[in-house]
Write a protein that holds these residues in place. Structure first.
Motif, PDB file in Angstrom:
ATOM      1  N   ASP A  83       0.881  -1.168   0.000  1.00  0.00           N
ATOM      2  CA  ASP A  83       0.000   0.000   0.000  1.00  0.00           C
ATOM      3  C   ASP A  83       0.917   1.216   0.000  1.00  0.00           C
ATOM      4  N   MET A  84       1.188   1.751  -1.174  1.00  0.00           N
ATOM      5  CA  MET A  84       2.235   2.761  -1.303  1.00  0.00           C
ATOM      6  C   MET A  84       1.882   4.054  -0.580  1.00  0.00           C
ATOM      7  N   GLU A  85       0.622   4.489  -0.641  1.00  0.00           N
ATOM      8  CA  GLU A  85       0.278   5.747   0.009  1.00  0.00           C
ATOM      9  C   GLU A  85       0.423   5.642   1.518  1.00  0.00           C
ATOM     10  N   ALA A  86      -0.060   4.550   2.111  1.00  0.00           N
ATOM     11  CA  ALA A  86       0.083   4.384   3.561  1.00  0.00           C
ATOM     12  C   ALA A  86       1.552   4.243   3.953  1.00  0.00           C
ATOM     13  N   THR A  87       2.316   3.565   3.105  1.00  0.00           N
ATOM     14  CA  THR A  87       3.750   3.396   3.359  1.00  0.00           C
ATOM     15  C   THR A  87       4.470   4.734   3.318  1.00  0.00           C
ATOM     16  N   LEU A  88       4.161   5.559   2.320  1.00  0.00           N
ATOM     17  CA  LEU A  88       4.800   6.874   2.217  1.00  0.00           C
ATOM     18  C   LEU A  88       4.328   7.806   3.325  1.00  0.00           C
ATOM     19  N   ALA A  89       3.080   7.688   3.733  1.00  0.00           N
ATOM     20  CA  ALA A  89       2.576   8.520   4.826  1.00  0.00           C
ATOM     21  C   ALA A  89       3.372   8.262   6.099  1.00  0.00           C
ATOM     22  N   TYR A  90       3.747   7.009   6.322  1.00  0.00           N
ATOM     23  CA  TYR A  90       4.545   6.715   7.518  1.00  0.00           C
ATOM     24  C   TYR A  90       5.925   7.345   7.413  1.00  0.00           C
ATOM     25  N   ARG A  91       6.484   7.379   6.218  1.00  0.00           N
ATOM     26  CA  ARG A  91       7.774   8.035   6.045  1.00  0.00           C
ATOM     27  C   ARG A  91       7.665   9.545   6.256  1.00  0.00           C
ATOM     28  N   ARG A  92       6.564  10.141   5.817  1.00  0.00           N
ATOM     29  CA  ARG A  92       6.378  11.572   6.081  1.00  0.00           C
ATOM     30  C   ARG A  92       6.335  11.844   7.574  1.00  0.00           C
ATOM     31  N   ARG A  93       5.729  10.957   8.312  1.00  0.00           N
ATOM     32  CA  ARG A  93       5.704  11.105   9.771  1.00  0.00           C
ATOM     33  C   ARG A  93       7.121  11.062  10.343  1.00  0.00           C
ATOM     34  N   LEU A  94       7.927  10.107   9.900  1.00  0.00           N
ATOM     35  CA  LEU A  94       9.297  10.003  10.394  1.00  0.00           C
ATOM     36  C   LEU A  94      10.109  11.242  10.049  1.00  0.00           C
ATOM     37  N   TRP A  95       9.970  11.732   8.819  1.00  0.00           N
ATOM     38  CA  TRP A  95      10.682  12.960   8.434  1.00  0.00           C
ATOM     39  C   TRP A  95      10.247  14.135   9.304  1.00  0.00           C
ATOM     40  N   SER A  96       8.954  14.227   9.610  1.00  0.00           N
ATOM     41  CA  SER A  96       8.467  15.355  10.409  1.00  0.00           C
ATOM     42  C   SER A  96       9.037  15.331  11.818  1.00  0.00           C
ATOM     43  N   LEU A  97       9.442  14.159  12.293  1.00  0.00           N
ATOM     44  CA  LEU A  97      10.015  14.021  13.631  1.00  0.00           C
ATOM     45  C   LEU A  97      11.534  14.168  13.623  1.00  0.00           C
ATOM     46  N   GLY A  98      12.100  14.472  12.473  1.00  0.00           N
ATOM     47  CA  GLY A  98      13.531  14.738  12.390  1.00  0.00           C
ATOM     48  C   GLY A  98      14.385  13.588  11.911  1.00  0.00           C
ATOM     49  N   PHE A  99      13.777  12.449  11.636  1.00  0.00           N
ATOM     50  CA  PHE A  99      14.546  11.279  11.226  1.00  0.00           C
ATOM     51  C   PHE A  99      14.809  11.270   9.720  1.00  0.00           C
ATOM     52  N   ALA A 100      15.948  10.708   9.350  1.00  0.00           N
ATOM     53  CA  ALA A 100      16.159  10.282   7.973  1.00  0.00           C
ATOM     54  C   ALA A 100      15.553   8.891   7.838  1.00  0.00           C
ATOM     55  N   VAL A 101      15.270   8.488   6.624  1.00  0.00           N
ATOM     56  CA  VAL A 101      14.669   7.173   6.385  1.00  0.00           C
ATOM     57  C   VAL A 101      15.681   6.279   5.677  1.00  0.00           C
ATOM     58  N   ALA A 102      15.889   5.093   6.238  1.00  0.00           N
ATOM     59  CA  ALA A 102      16.659   4.048   5.575  1.00  0.00           C
ATOM     60  C   ALA A 102      15.654   3.163   4.856  1.00  0.00           C
ATOM     61  N   GLU A 103      15.672   3.242   3.532  1.00  0.00           N
ATOM     62  CA  GLU A 103      14.618   2.631   2.720  1.00  0.00           C
ATOM     63  C   GLU A 103      14.992   1.244   2.218  1.00  0.00           C
ATOM     64  N   ALA A 104      13.962   0.392   2.119  1.00  0.00           N
ATOM     65  CA  ALA A 104      14.092  -0.950   1.537  1.00  0.00           C
ATOM     66  C   ALA A 104      15.174  -1.766   2.231  1.00  0.00           C
ATOM     67  N   MET A 105      15.186  -1.689   3.568  1.00  0.00           N
ATOM     68  CA  MET A 105      16.118  -2.465   4.380  1.00  0.00           C
ATOM     69  C   MET A 105      15.389  -3.677   4.952  1.00  0.00           C
ATOM     70  N   ASP A 106      16.007  -4.356   5.910  1.00  0.00           N
ATOM     71  CA  ASP A 106      15.377  -5.547   6.459  1.00  0.00           C
ATOM     72  C   ASP A 106      14.093  -5.212   7.220  1.00  0.00           C
ATOM     73  N   THR A 107      13.977  -4.008   7.775  1.00  0.00           N
ATOM     74  CA  THR A 107      12.731  -3.616   8.438  1.00  0.00           C
ATOM     75  C   THR A 107      11.567  -3.607   7.447  1.00  0.00           C
ATOM     76  N   ALA A 108      11.856  -3.295   6.194  1.00  0.00           N
ATOM     77  CA  ALA A 108      10.852  -3.340   5.133  1.00  0.00           C
ATOM     78  C   ALA A 108      10.717  -4.739   4.543  1.00  0.00           C
ATOM     79  N   GLN A 109      11.275  -5.737   5.249  1.00  0.00           N
ATOM     80  CA  GLN A 109      11.219  -7.147   4.845  1.00  0.00           C
ATOM     81  C   GLN A 109      11.965  -7.415   3.539  1.00  0.00           C
ATOM     82  N   ARG A 110      13.022  -6.639   3.326  1.00  0.00           N
ATOM     83  CA  ARG A 110      13.853  -6.820   2.138  1.00  0.00           C
ATOM     84  C   ARG A 110      14.489  -8.207   2.171  1.00  0.00           C
TER      85      ARG A 110
END
Length: 385
Positions: A58-85
């Motif tokens: 679900d790309m929109e819900a997935t990206l919405a969560y990343r927007r939340r992380l960015w708003s809290l000051g975090f960088a995003v590590a994308e497509a890693m093991d947390t994303a079940q890569r």
């Protein structure tokens, strides 16, 4: 508010919510540490496809969560093991995710770094180092072609085919000589992925560390930092003190991150952590306190999250993704508890009930009433109430 929760002895007990005030933070602004959150993906529950092999994001819900992380000051590590890569999310799905995430980061002013590995290369007899190199090159080229920052992931294929440290030095030297900007190396212990046992050509961690350090020193101008996930604070500190001055240590230690990020007289670690996905509001507030020299507040906040993190990352450690996604579900950031590969079933209902309590105690249930309702739904589906 009272909720009945299960114990492992098959009894129920009353747990009182509301004794712990949720941490609320509108905007993250910490500066003294770079903190990447390895972010999870939201499965599309409407997709009529095989959830084990063809699950959809679900790309929109997935990206919405990343927007939340960015708003809290975090960088995003994308497509890693947390994303079940490599554990449900293949390279084709990862490419789509990375493309959307890089575009979204540019649109909102967030920072994202994406995992480049060899997971589209099948581990089979006759595999060669040349094929491993070509696989790395393909993924690096794709991400850099999008203007992306690389996290050079550990390779199951390389672990399978390498005959010793020289093969690791050859492959990493070749790939690093081609990148257009410094990358983050990624050393994932076998507790996170058993296929990576003996990485860098040694089962002994100290010997493996020296091989990794040799690669870093030989290619220091091409390396921004290294993320290690060994769940051993002492080993991380030993390695941190031997890094070249321009190379950062990014802790991946989900058991000991407060002390490692704070550091000591000889230095500190930045962070690239899966647990930040689950504890973002508290961690953001703590890192802001650290910026401002309020060390006691920093440790007070971070240490409250440690029991939750150690619970989520308990053995088998690779099942931690289930707890991270469950936290997003409890807090209303996604409307369901479905995961790629059916991984929502990787932890017991007893485990999830204990997670619920630890999250509440850490101030991480943003809406306790909603969280209780969703916890009850899971227990009902599990036949426990």
């Amino acid at each position: 508010m009272i909720i009945k929760l299960p114990r492992s002895d098959r009894s129920l007990y009353d747990y009182e919510l509301g004794r712990h005030e949720p941490v609320r933070l509108a905007q993250g602004s910490f500066q003294s540490r770079t903190a990447f959150s390895a972010a999870h993906v939201v499965c599309d529950p409407w997709a009529d496809s095989d959830p084990l092999n063809q699950a959809k994001i679900d790309m929109e819900a997935t990206l919405a969560y990343r927007r939340r992380l960015w708003s809290l000051g975090f960088a995003v590590a994308e497509a890693m093991d947390t994303a079940q890569r490599g554990m449900g999310l293949g390279w084709d799905g990862a490419k789509e995710l990375i493309r959307h995430s890089i575009a979204e980061a540019k649109a909102v002013g967030g920072h994202v770094a994406s995992g480049a590995g060899t997971d589209h290369l099948a581990v089979r007899p006759g595999l060669t180092l040349e094929q491993v190199e070509a696989a790395y090159e393909e993924q690096v080229s794709y991400i850099e072609g999008l203007g992306g920052h690389i996290i050079l992931m550990a390779s199951r294929a390389l672990a399978a085919v390498a005959k010793g440290p020289d093969d690791y030095e050859r492959v990493y030297g070749r790939i690093l000589s081609q990148v257009s900007r410094p990358v983050i190396l990624h050393w994932l212990g076998d507790m996170f992925d058993p296929a990576l046992a003996g990485y860098w050509g040694h089962k002994d961690v100290d010997a493996a560390m020296q091989v990794c350090l040799n690669i870093i020193r030989s290619n220091a101008d091409k390396i921004d930092g290294i993320k290690i996930s060994l769940l051993d604070a002492d080993k991380e500190i030993v390695m941190r003190r031997q890094l070249p001055p321009n190379v950062r240590m990014y802790t991946g230690d989900d058991f000991n991150y407060p002390e490692l990020i704070k550091g000591d007289e000889a230095g500190y670690s930045h962070a690239l952590l899966g647990i930040f996905d689950a504890i973002a509001p508290v961690a953001s507030k703590a890192l802001t306190a650290l910026d401002e020299g309020r060390t006691d507040e920093y440790f007070g906040l971070m240490n409250k999250t440690l029991p939750l993190s150690r619970h989520i990352f308990q053995k088998p450690t690779y099942a931690y993704k289930t707890g991270v996604v469950f936290m997003a579900y409890l807090n209303g950031y996604q409307p369901h508890f479905r995961m790629i590969g059916g991984a929502e079933g990787a932890r017991s209902a007893i485990h999830l009930a204990e997670l619920f309590v630890l999250a509440d105690e850490a101030g991480l249930l943003s809406d306790p009433e909603l969280a209780a309702k969703r916890m009850n739904l899971i227990l009902t589906l599990s036949g426990m109430n």
